[in-house]
Enzyme design. Structure first.
Site, PDB file in Angstrom:
ATOM      1  N   ALA A 163      23.695-105.102 -30.326  1.00  0.00           N
ATOM      2  CA  ALA A 163      23.617-106.541 -30.075  1.00  0.00           C
ATOM      3  C   ALA A 163      24.122-107.353 -31.263  1.00  0.00           C
ATOM      4  O   ALA A 163      24.571-108.491 -31.099  1.00  0.00           O
ATOM      5  CB  ALA A 163      22.178-106.932 -29.749  1.00  0.00           C
ATOM      6  N   TYR A 164      24.052-106.773 -32.438  1.00  0.00           N
ATOM      7  CA  TYR A 164      24.581-107.475 -33.612  1.00  0.00           C
ATOM      8  C   TYR A 164      26.072-107.748 -33.423  1.00  0.00           C
ATOM      9  O   TYR A 164      26.542-108.871 -33.629  1.00  0.00           O
ATOM     10  CB  TYR A 164      24.339-106.635 -34.869  1.00  0.00           C
ATOM     11  CG  TYR A 164      25.072-107.147 -36.083  1.00  0.00           C
ATOM     12  CD1 TYR A 164      24.670-108.331 -36.716  1.00  0.00           C
ATOM     13  CD2 TYR A 164      26.174-106.469 -36.611  1.00  0.00           C
ATOM     14  CE1 TYR A 164      25.349-108.816 -37.826  1.00  0.00           C
ATOM     15  CE2 TYR A 164      26.855-106.946 -37.714  1.00  0.00           C
ATOM     16  CZ  TYR A 164      26.444-108.117 -38.319  1.00  0.00           C
ATOM     17  OH  TYR A 164      27.117-108.598 -39.408  1.00  0.00           O
TER      18      TYR A 164
END
Lengths: 329, 320
Positions: free
Chosen positions: A127-128
Site C-alpha cells: 500500500a505504500y
C-alpha cells in the site's frame, strides 16, 4: 541569495539531510512542527499568512514510509497530506518550485526500464507504493511548478554508514544477520537499488535551487545496482558470523507456500520477521532498472556520483554491527 | 558388478505403539503446547504413544519384521547397529533393583542381540544425530560391509520412545514413538545403495538456544544437501521417481521440493492417517509401505531425506 524554503518531514531521514546542507534560510529558532494531515497543515491563519508571503521553495518530504501499514493509514499521510501541502503551496505567492519527494517504488510490479515519466497505475507490492503513486498523480495534476524526485532506498550515510532512521530494509538486514531469513523471493535478475542519504540530499537540493523545472520527474537510483545473489554473498562475508547460512532466492509460488507455512505455525518471531519482509521483498520478483538521465542533467554529471554498492552497504553493515544493531531514531 | 553397487537394503520392518492419541487428547493431557488446530493446519492428526511398550519392545518387533522381510535367520546377521536419538533409549533397565554405576551399562543393543538370538552379530550403536540417527546407522553398516569381507548382513535398528508423560510437540511437530529396522546386505536384490550425503553443522549444537536459527536455516541447508546428493549420484531431480519424506510438518515438503528442483508429484504421500514424526523411523515406515503396496516399479530411484538435531542433514538415494 539563499531561497526561503518550507520543508515537510524535516525530521525525517531525507528531510534532515536536506536541511543540514545549509542552502536555505530558516526562520524562527524552532522548526514549525505541524501536521500535514490537517487543513492548512495545522498552522494558524496568521502563520499561514506569514509563511505564504515569504516561501519560495517547498520540499515535501513528509511521508509515512511503513511498508506494512494498512492502505487507509498510509493514504491519510501520503495522499491527503500531499493534497494539503499542495493547497498550501497554491497560496504561496512567491513560490517558484515545489519539490515532491517520491520513491522509485511507485513503479510497483513493472519490470524492465522505468523512465523518468508519469507512470500509469499498475499492480503494487504494498500500500505504500500505491499511496505514493496516488500522491504523484496529485502533484502532476497541480497547477504549480512541481518537480517529482523518485528516490531509491536511502540505505545510510556513505561517509560513516550511519542510519538516521531505520526502515524495512534495515530490519531485514538485521534479521538476515541473525539468521532468521529462511528465503528471499526474487527474480534471478533482481538487483537491490540503494543510494546514500548524501546523494539523495544533494539531488533534492540541486532541484530546489534550480529556478526552472527542466524535467518534471527525476530518478535518484543506483546505476551500480547490487545483484541480489551477489549482495547476499557480500552480506554473508561482511557479517563474518559462524553458522550463517545464505538464504536461497525463491520464486513467488515457493515464497507463498513459505508464508502460508509460517502463518500456520503462529510462531511469533517468524511472523514478525515475515511481517517485516513480505511487504517489500516480493518487489524483487520484478526486476527493473531506473533511467536517471534527468537527474544526471540536473547535476551536470553522468553517471550520478553514486557510492559503489559494496562500499555503501559495507559501511552500513559495519555501523550496524559496531552499534550492536541498535536502532537509530 | 562391484561390491559398492550390490549393497542395499534387503529388509525393512517397523513398529508403532498400540496407543494412539488425537490432537484433542494430546491437548487435554497437556502434551502439546500449540493449539490443536494449529498443528492440524500443519498436517498433524495424532501421535502414537508407547504407554504399554518400551523402546526395546518396539525395537524387537521392528527387527523381527525386518528379518522376515529379508528372509533371513537371526544367525545370518553379522553385526547389529542400534540407533537412538535419546540417551535413555540406549539402555534397558536392569532386571534387579539396586543402585550404582553398573546401571548405566545395561545396553539395549546387547539385550536385543540376546533377545533375538543374533548370536553371530557384534553390537555397536550410533547416537547424537537426532532424527538422522538411522541414516547414520545405515551409513556405518555399509562401511562395515565394504571394510569387512566376512560380513554379509548388518541389522540396523532405530528406536525412539519419549519419556513417559513428555511433551509430544517439538518445533511445531507432533512426535510419535516408533521403531524401524533395516537389514543392509552385501548382495541386495532391492533398494540398492546409490548415494548418501550428510552435512553436519555443529554450530547448531545448542538446540534450545538456537531453536529459531535452526528453523530458519532448515530450507537453505536442506537444499544444499539435496543438490550435493544428486551431484554425487550423478542424477537430475527428475530422475528420482519417489521422494520419501519424514513425518514432519506436511506444509514444509512442497517448499523444499520446489527449492531443490523437484516437483510435488515426486513426493510420496501415504494414505494412512498421519502418524506424526517418529524421530528415526519415518522414512522407513514409508519405504516399507511403498514396498508392501508395490506401487513403485523396480529399478526406480528413491530419495530419502531427513534432518536431525546436532545438526545433521542426510539424504540417501536407493534403486528400488
Amino acid at each position: 541569495m539563499k531561497p526561503v524554503m518550507f520543508i515537510t518531514g524535516a525530521n525525517g531521514c531525507i528531510g534532515r539531510a536536506v536541511v543540514s546542507r545549509g542552502e536555505w534560510i530558516c526562520f524562527g529558532h524552532e522548526p514549525h512542527r505541524r501536521d500535514i494531515t490537517q487543513a492548512n497543515l495545522g498552522l494558524s491563519e496568521a502563520e499561514v499568512e506569514d509563511l505564504t508571503a515569504r516561501i519560495e521553495v517547498i520540499v515535501h518530504a513528509a511521508a509515512d514510509t511503513r511498508f506494512n501499514a494498512p492502505y487507509e493509514v498510509l493514504h491519510r499521510t501520503n495522499v491527503m497530506g500531499t493534497r494539503n501541502v499542495l493547497e498550501f503551496a497554491a497560496r504561496c505567492r512567491r513560490l517558484r518550485k515545489f519539490v515532491h519527494i517520491s520513491t522509485t517504488c511507485v513503479a510497483g510490479k513493472r519490470v524492465g526500464v522505468i523512465r523518468e515519466a508519469p507512470l500509469p497505475q499498475a499492480p503494487f507490492v504494498n500500500a505504500y507504493e500505491q499511496t505514493k503513486h496516488e500522491a504523484e498523480q496529485l502533484v502532476l495534476d497541480a497547477n504549480l511548478p512541481t518537480q517529482i524526485i523518485r528516490l531509491a532506498t536511502a540505505l545510510g550515510s556513505e561517509r560513516d554508514g550511519s542510519i538516521p532512521r531505520w526502515g524495512a530494509a534495515h530490519m531485514t538486514l538485521y534479521f538476515l544477520y541473525r539468521g532468521l531469513i529462511s528465503m528471499v523471493p526474487g527474480s534471478p535478475r533482481a538487483s537491490l537499488d540503494f543510494i546514500s542519504i548524501e546523494l539523495a540530499a544533494s539531488v533534492i537540493t540541486a532541484a530546489a535551487l534550480d529556478p526552472k523545472v527542466r524535467h518534471k520527474i527525476l530518478h535518484v537510483s543506483s546505476g551500480d545496482a547490487a545483484p541480489l545473489a551477489e549482495f547476499l554473498d557480500f552480506a554473508a562475508e561482511r557479517f563474518a558470523r559462524r553458522g550463517f547460512v545464505k538464504p536461497p532466492i525463491v520464486d513467488e509460488t515457493t515464497f507463498r507456500l513459505f508464508q502460508d507455512s509460517v502463518r500456520a505455525s503462529r510462531d511469533l518471531l517468524f511472523n514478525q520477521v515475515l511481517g517485516c519482509t513480505e511487504c517489500f521483498l516480493p518487489g524483487l520478483l520484478y526486476p527493473k532498472k531506473y533511467a536517471t538521465c534527468n537527474a544526471e542533467a540536473l547535476l551536470g554529471r553522468a553517471p550520478l556520483p553514486i557510492a559503489p554498492w559494496r562500499e555503501l552497504a559495507g559501511r552500513v553493515i559495519d555501523h550496524c554491527m559496531a552499534t550492536n544493531w541498535r536502532r537509530s531514531i | 558388478m562391484q561390491l559398492e553397487q550390490t549393497i542395499g537394503l534387503l529388509g525393512v520392518g517397523t513398529a508403532l505403539p498400540a496407543c494412539c492419541l488425537d490432537l484433542e487428547e494430546l491437548a487435554t493431557g497437556g502434551r502439546i503446547s500449540s493449539q490443536p488446530e494449529t498443528l492440524a493446519r500443519l498436517g498433524f492428526e495424532r501421535a502414537f504413544v508407547a504407554d504399554d511398550e518400551s523402546a526395546c519392545t518396539l525395537a524387537a518387533q521392528a527387527a523381527e519384521a525386518a528379518l522376515k522381510d529379508a528372509r533371513l535367520r537371526p544367525c545370518d546377521i553379522g553385526a547389529l547397529v542400534w540407533a537412538s536419538a535419546l540417551p535413555g533409549n540406549h539402555l534397558r533397565p536392569s532386571t534387579i533393583r539396586s543402585k550404582g554405576a553398573l546401571h548405566q551399562f545395561t545396553y539395549a543393543g546387547s539385550w536385543l542381540q540376546e533377545e533375538l538370538g543374533l548370536d553371530r552379530a557384534t553390537v555397536t550403536a550410533t547416537a547424537q544425530q537426532g532424527c538422522a540417527g538411522m541414516f547414520g546407522a545405515l551409513r556405518s553398516a555399509r562401511a562395515m560391509l565394504l571394510a569387512e569381507p566376512e560380513l554379509e548382513h548388518v541389522l540396523c535398528v532405530g528406536v525412539d520412545v519419549l519419556p513417559h508423560g513428555a511433551s509430544r510437540e517439538i518445533l511445531y511437530n507432533v512426535i510419535s514413538d516408533g521403531a524401524c529396522a533395516v537389514v543392509v546386505s552385501r548382495h541386495a536384490t532391492r533398494n540398492r545403495w546409490i548415494a548418501f550425503h550428510q552435512v553436519t553443522r555443529g554450530y547448531y549444537w545448542d538446540t534450545p538456544a538456537l531453536e529459531k536459527e535452526i528453523i530458519a536455516s532448515y530450507f537453505a541447508t536442506s537444499r544444499i544437501v539435496l543438490n550435493e546428493l544428486l551431484v554425487k549420484a550423478q542424477l537430475a531431480p527428475a530422475a528420482i521417481e519417489c521422494f520419501i519424506p519424514t513425518g514432519v510438518s506436511r506444509t514444509s515438503w512442497p517448499i523444499l521440493l520446489r527449492l531443490a528442483g523437484f516437483s510435488e508429484e515426486q513426493l510420496y504421500r501415504s494414505e494412512r492417517p498421519h502418524f506424526g514424526h517418529t524421530i528415526a523411523a519415518d522414512n522407513f515406515i514409508f519405504l516399507e509401505e511403498i514396498r508392501r503396496k508395490g506401487i513403485i516399479a523396480r529399478g526406480s530411484k528413491l530419495l530419502l531425506f531427513t534432518y536431525g538435531f546436532g545438526s545433521s542433514w542426510c539424504g540417501l538415494i536407493l534403486e528400488h
